[in-house]
Design a protein around this motif. Structure first.
Motif, PDB file in Angstrom:
ATOM      1  N   VAL A  11      87.936   1.745  19.749  1.00 42.62           N
ATOM      2  CA  VAL A  11      87.924   3.199  19.923  1.00 42.62           C
ATOM      3  C   VAL A  11      89.171   3.663  20.680  1.00 42.62           C
ATOM      4  O   VAL A  11      89.501   3.138  21.736  1.00 42.62           O
ATOM      5  CB  VAL A  11      86.651   3.642  20.676  1.00 42.62           C
ATOM      6  N   SER A  12      89.869   4.632  20.094  1.00 38.88           N
ATOM      7  CA  SER A  12      91.043   5.219  20.736  1.00 38.88           C
ATOM      8  C   SER A  12      90.912   6.718  20.744  1.00 38.88           C
ATOM      9  O   SER A  12      90.302   7.307  19.848  1.00 38.88           O
ATOM     10  CB  SER A  12      92.330   4.841  19.991  1.00 38.88           C
ATOM     11  N   LYS A  13      91.481   7.314  21.783  1.00 38.27           N
ATOM     12  CA  LYS A  13      91.450   8.769  21.886  1.00 38.27           C
ATOM     13  C   LYS A  13      92.677   9.233  22.663  1.00 38.27           C
ATOM     14  O   LYS A  13      92.955   8.714  23.739  1.00 38.27           O
ATOM     15  CB  LYS A  13      90.165   9.199  22.623  1.00 38.27           C
ATOM     16  N   LYS A  22      92.416   3.284  24.685  1.00 37.11           N
ATOM     17  CA  LYS A  22      93.204   2.468  23.781  1.00 37.11           C
ATOM     18  C   LYS A  22      92.366   1.275  23.337  1.00 37.11           C
ATOM     19  O   LYS A  22      92.105   0.394  24.133  1.00 37.11           O
ATOM     20  CB  LYS A  22      94.484   1.969  24.490  1.00 37.11           C
ATOM     21  N   ASP A  23      91.905   1.277  22.110  1.00 34.88           N
ATOM     22  CA  ASP A  23      91.275   0.097  21.536  1.00 34.88           C
ATOM     23  C   ASP A  23      90.154  -0.441  22.423  1.00 34.88           C
ATOM     24  O   ASP A  23      90.164  -1.601  22.827  1.00 34.88           O
ATOM     25  CB  ASP A  23      92.368  -0.979  21.326  1.00 34.88           C
ATOM     26  N   VAL A  24      89.195   0.416  22.744  1.00 32.35           N
ATOM     27  CA  VAL A  24      88.123   0.036  23.672  1.00 32.35           C
ATOM     28  C   VAL A  24      86.918  -0.521  22.911  1.00 32.35           C
ATOM     29  O   VAL A  24      86.560  -0.028  21.844  1.00 32.35           O
ATOM     30  CB  VAL A  24      87.691   1.247  24.527  1.00 32.35           C
ATOM     31  N   ASP A 216      92.922   2.098  33.048  1.00 34.07           N
ATOM     32  CA  ASP A 216      93.947   2.917  32.389  1.00 34.07           C
ATOM     33  C   ASP A 216      93.635   3.121  30.910  1.00 34.07           C
ATOM     34  O   ASP A 216      94.527   3.049  30.062  1.00 34.07           O
ATOM     35  CB  ASP A 216      95.335   2.267  32.532  1.00 34.07           C
ATOM     36  N   GLY A 217      92.387   3.338  30.592  1.00 33.17           N
ATOM     37  CA  GLY A 217      91.999   3.594  29.218  1.00 33.17           C
ATOM     38  C   GLY A 217      91.921   2.364  28.339  1.00 33.17           C
ATOM     39  O   GLY A 217      91.699   2.468  27.134  1.00 33.17           O
TER      40      GLY A 217
END
Lengths: 501, 335
Positions: A11-13, A22-24, A216-217
């Motif tokens: 998941v990215s947003k 970033k690519d969670v 950091d995301g």
């Protein structure tokens, strides 16, 4: 093996200028409590907002109860059985418990509402959760803990099988936390999956099965709670590379005179027995998690909020601070974290804002002395290198960093020797940030003394001669420049009765 | 654990009363005290006739106040009710007097135009997101203008007691009983509307959402309720009640002049506030509102009986309003 009810992959947003996620990865099983951890701004809330349809993801797959989903709003997520219990409770305080639980799903008999039916059903749901609350009680009369129970009961009555609890214990007493955990364990047995966001290490250890850390995301990793240690989790949370070069050693001479001495300051729940000293030419940072009470200390010190007790000495003189006016007269300036609401008057010009705190000095008996105002404003625009086309420019049209400089000019013109910067670089881009840092250092070189409140550890490490760490309204630690992030973070998590993780 | 398992009892009474309960009680006590004060010290105050006069004086403001209570509970305000009442009365009167519509059709037209003004307000506020103060201020001016345009700036006379449609006064104002006393039919009508308003506010979805929106509009929206729709309705109710006030005014004073009605809304809002409805929304009661209006009427009728000029009424009403709001604030602080 229980059923996997949620699987988020890649998941990215992004928001303009920021890559928030970033690519969670994140997954959840039925009957599991899965903690989501990370520093402020690590992306926890964004991830949950993507899950519940408040934000739309840019990339990635979300599978929920075996089906791929793409929620467009909270209602769709709710219909699918996903409910989020926000930190800020969302309820109608003037209505009763049952009326709150059934808002939008009222039961009617003919033209009239059937409140007896919803009261009966509310009793059943509350009883099933072991919650003793009268459904006819007015919501606003309940304690925050009970209100939270009602929110959970409402979620359950919506047949939710996936609950997101966003810092549910932030405002609860220990007894209420116990009860919440009991309810959570019951829900686990019923197969409800829960995502638990909290900063409190001991709670994570007690109630969660797994921990996922974001930083950091980005996805850092997932641990099984019972096989992991406190230190391990903290290291995962802070282990980023620091772009800002931290200060190695205090630049404040050890024999500098004390300019501000605060003793046993108390104000409400968030400021408990706070004592500290500030030396001339020192940068003292207040670190801690959001809601640790740092801003509250500043506001109580500045007289913006009433304090229950405590003494304040400025340059050895005992001062009575009962309102901001007293603080300003004592030479203290406060730069609010919410610049646009409390710092500047957006609709006024740079010149007008610059003298806002000191208009008396620039006024005659009847009229303000425009010439002098323009002169001093220009002088400070030059000194602070504020980028504005003219001193007549409205502050609204300046960038965040330059607005902040106008606020700084305001307090310098007022001759404040002690400046409190509350989140000085919030909403300011990287370039302007380092300029503000430079400015803060120039100010202490000139003999000003500065308190900085910051939630960003790199900022603290870069600025501070000394760091006070707060947790739950108390000062839990004091470290000198050159301390490690890990030390500060472990103080920041030091609750009063801390059991080992 | 014992905190949570304690028997919850104290809240129940409050739940029934609502948060407005306390202040409504104070208002009721204040009303009775003021009445007794005048009864003891005023000349010829304590009589059936004076009581009828008091009800009479509460009459059209009463309708306005009941209607605007709904809007105020949502956290809004309706400044247009006074001029809407007069404009609607004007439209109905002109339709009967000049356009030759049957009189009953004229009365229906008064109610319909009131409701339509309400719909306009509701749409502006909930759908187009105008601040209620501005939206209804605009409607106030619009209705003032329309009343002058429709009437061609001429006075309209409603039927007098002796005319063919004399039943109008008997039904909407007063009727003479065989004993010679006047029975205030209008006041009875007002009480009937009050009862209906009470039921709507406390027993129907309309009322539930009125309170809910005033309490926390965002929470209601997030619960999946169509807030735009439910927030329009209180304004329509307010407009409809303004229509009734228009009829009430016409039956009491017979003559309706164009461009009238400004200032009525402030009397009505003052009554609402005295009655314990909070201007910040979420709290209120129509019974409290009626008590508030009655307090103002008692002052108006009673002060002359103590040889104080009627305009002292404004002074005292102002003081009562300020005290009422101060009490509201101090109660909110306690919580």
């Amino acid at each position: 093996m229980p059923e996997q009810i949620l699987n988020m992959t890649g998941v990215s947003k992004s928001f303009p200028g920021v890559k928030a996620l970033k690519d969670v990865h994140f997954d959840l099983f039925a009957g599991e409590v899965h903690a989501l951890m990370g520093e402020n701004g690590a992306g926890k809330s964004t991830l949950m907002k993507v899950l519940t349809g408040i934000y739309q993801r840019d990339e990635g797959e979300i599978t929920c109860f075996g089906e791929p989903v793409h929620f467009k709003n909270t209602r769709e997520a709710q219909d699918k059985g996903i409910c989020i219990i926000h930190q800020e409770l969302n309820m109608m305080n003037h209505l009763t418990v049952a009326q709150n639980m059934f808002i939008g799903r009222e039961k009617s008999r003919g033209l009239f509402l059937d409140d007896r039916a919803i009261n009966d059903e509310a009793v059943q749901i509350l009883a099933k959760l072991g919650i003793a609350i009268n459904p006819k009680e007015i919501m606003g009369h309940l304690t925050v803990g009970k209100q939270q129970m009602v929110e959970i009961a409402k979620a359950i009555s919506l047949n939710s099988r996936l609950l997101v609890l966003d810092e549910p214990t932030a405002a609860l007493t220990d007894v209420e936390i116990e009860h919440l955990f009991k309810v959570m364990r019951d829900l686990k047995e019923q197969g409800v999956g829960m995502i638990y966001i909290s900063h409190r290490m001991d709670e994570i250890a007690r109630i969660t099965d797994r921990v996922t850390v974001l930083r950091d995301g980005e996805y850092v990793g997932t641990l099984v709670t019972k096989d992991s240690t406190h230190d391990q989790i903290v290291r995962m949370m802070v282990g980023r590379t620091i772009f800002e070069e931290p200060k190695q050693k205090s630049t404040c001479p050890p024999d500098a005179p004390v300019v501000l001495e605060v003793e046993n300051l108390n104000a409400g729940r968030m400021v408990q027995d706070v004592s500290f000293q500030l030396k001339k030419g020192e940068i003292l940072c207040f670190a801690g998690l959001m809601g640790a009470g740092r801003t509250e200390v500043a506001r109580a010190l500045f007289g913006a909020d009433p304090k229950t007790s405590g003494t304040i000495r400025v340059k050895g003189q005992l001062v009575q601070i009962n309102g901001p006016q007293d603080a300003v007269n004592a030479g203290i300036g406060y730069l609010s974290e919410d610049r646009k609401r409390y710092g500047v008057a957006l609709g006024l010009s740079v010149a007008e804002n610059s003298v806002l705190a000191n208009l008396d000095a620039y006024s005659g008996k009847l009229f303000v002395r425009g010439g002098e105002i323009n002169q001093v404003a220009s002088q400070y625009v030059e000194k602070l290198n504020t980028r504005t086309p003219s001193i007549r420019q409205l502050v609204r049209n300046l960038s965040g960093g330059n607005q902040q400089k106008v606020v700084i000019a305001k307090w310098l013109i007022r001759n404040s020797d002690i400046l409190i910067f509350d989140e000085p670089t919030r909403g300011i881009d990287v370039g302007a940030k380092s300029e503000i840092y430079k400015l803060i250092h120039e100010l202490v070189d000139e003999g000003k003394s500065i308190i900085v409140i910051s939630s960003e550890l790199p900022e603290v490490l870069r600025l501070a001669d000394r760091v006070l760490v707060m947790c739950e309204g108390r000062i839990t630690g004091e470290v000198e420049a050159g301390a490690s992030q890990e030390t500060i973070m472990s103080f920041a998590h030091q609750r009063q009765e801390q059991p080992a993780v | 654990m014992n905190v949570l398992s304690k028997k919850p009892a104290a809240g129940e009474e409050m739940a029934k009363q609502g948060l407005a309960g306390n202040q409504r009680l104070y208002a009721l006590v204040a009303m009775i005290l003021i009445y007794i004060l005048f009864a003891v010290f005023g000349r010829n105050f304590f009589s059936f006739e004076t009581a009828v006069n008091i009800l009479d004086a509460s009459y059209y403001i009463g309708f306005l106040a009941i209607g605007v209570t709904f809007v105020i509970i949502t956290g809004g305000i309706d400044l247009s009710i006074g001029t809407v009442a007069m404009c609607s009365a004007m439209i109905g009167g002109v339709a009967w007097e000049k356009w030759g519509l049957p009189f009953t059709a004229g009365l229906v037209l008064i109610l319909v135009s009131g409701a339509l003004f309400g719909l306009l307000n509701g749409t502006l506020v909930s759908r187009l997101k105008l601040p209620p103060f501005i939206a209804t201020l605009g409607t106030m001016m619009v209705s003032l203008g329309i009343s002058s345009i429709v009437s061609k700036v001429q006075t309209v006379n409603f039927p007098s007691r002796t005319s063919e449609e004399g039943w109008f006064k008997s039904v909407f104002s007063k009727v003479q009983l065989p004993s010679g006393a006047m029975l205030p039919t209008g006041a009875i009508l007002l009480l009937a509307v009050l009862l209906i308003a009470f039921v709507v506010l406390n027993k129907t979805k309309i009322g539930r959402y009125t309170f809910a929106i005033g309490s926390n509009e965002e929470a209601v929206r997030l619960s999946g309720v169509n807030v735009v729709y439910w927030k329009t309705i209180p304004y329509i109710i307010s407009g409809l009640c303004a229509g009734m006030a228009g009829i009430a005014y016409a039956s009491t004073y017979t003559t309706v002049v164009p461009g009238a009605g400004q200032g009525f809304e402030l009397d009505a809002i003052a009554g609402v506030v005295i009655g314990g409805t909070s201007l910040s929304g979420g709290v209120g009661s129509v019974f409290g509102t009626l008590i508030g209006v009655m307090i103002m009427s008692i002052l108006r009728i009673g002060l002359p009986s103590m040889d104080l000029q009627p305009h002292y009424q404004k002074l005292f009403t102002g003081i009562v309003v300020i005290i009422a709001v101060l009490m509201d604030i101090s109660q909110q602080k306690k919580r």
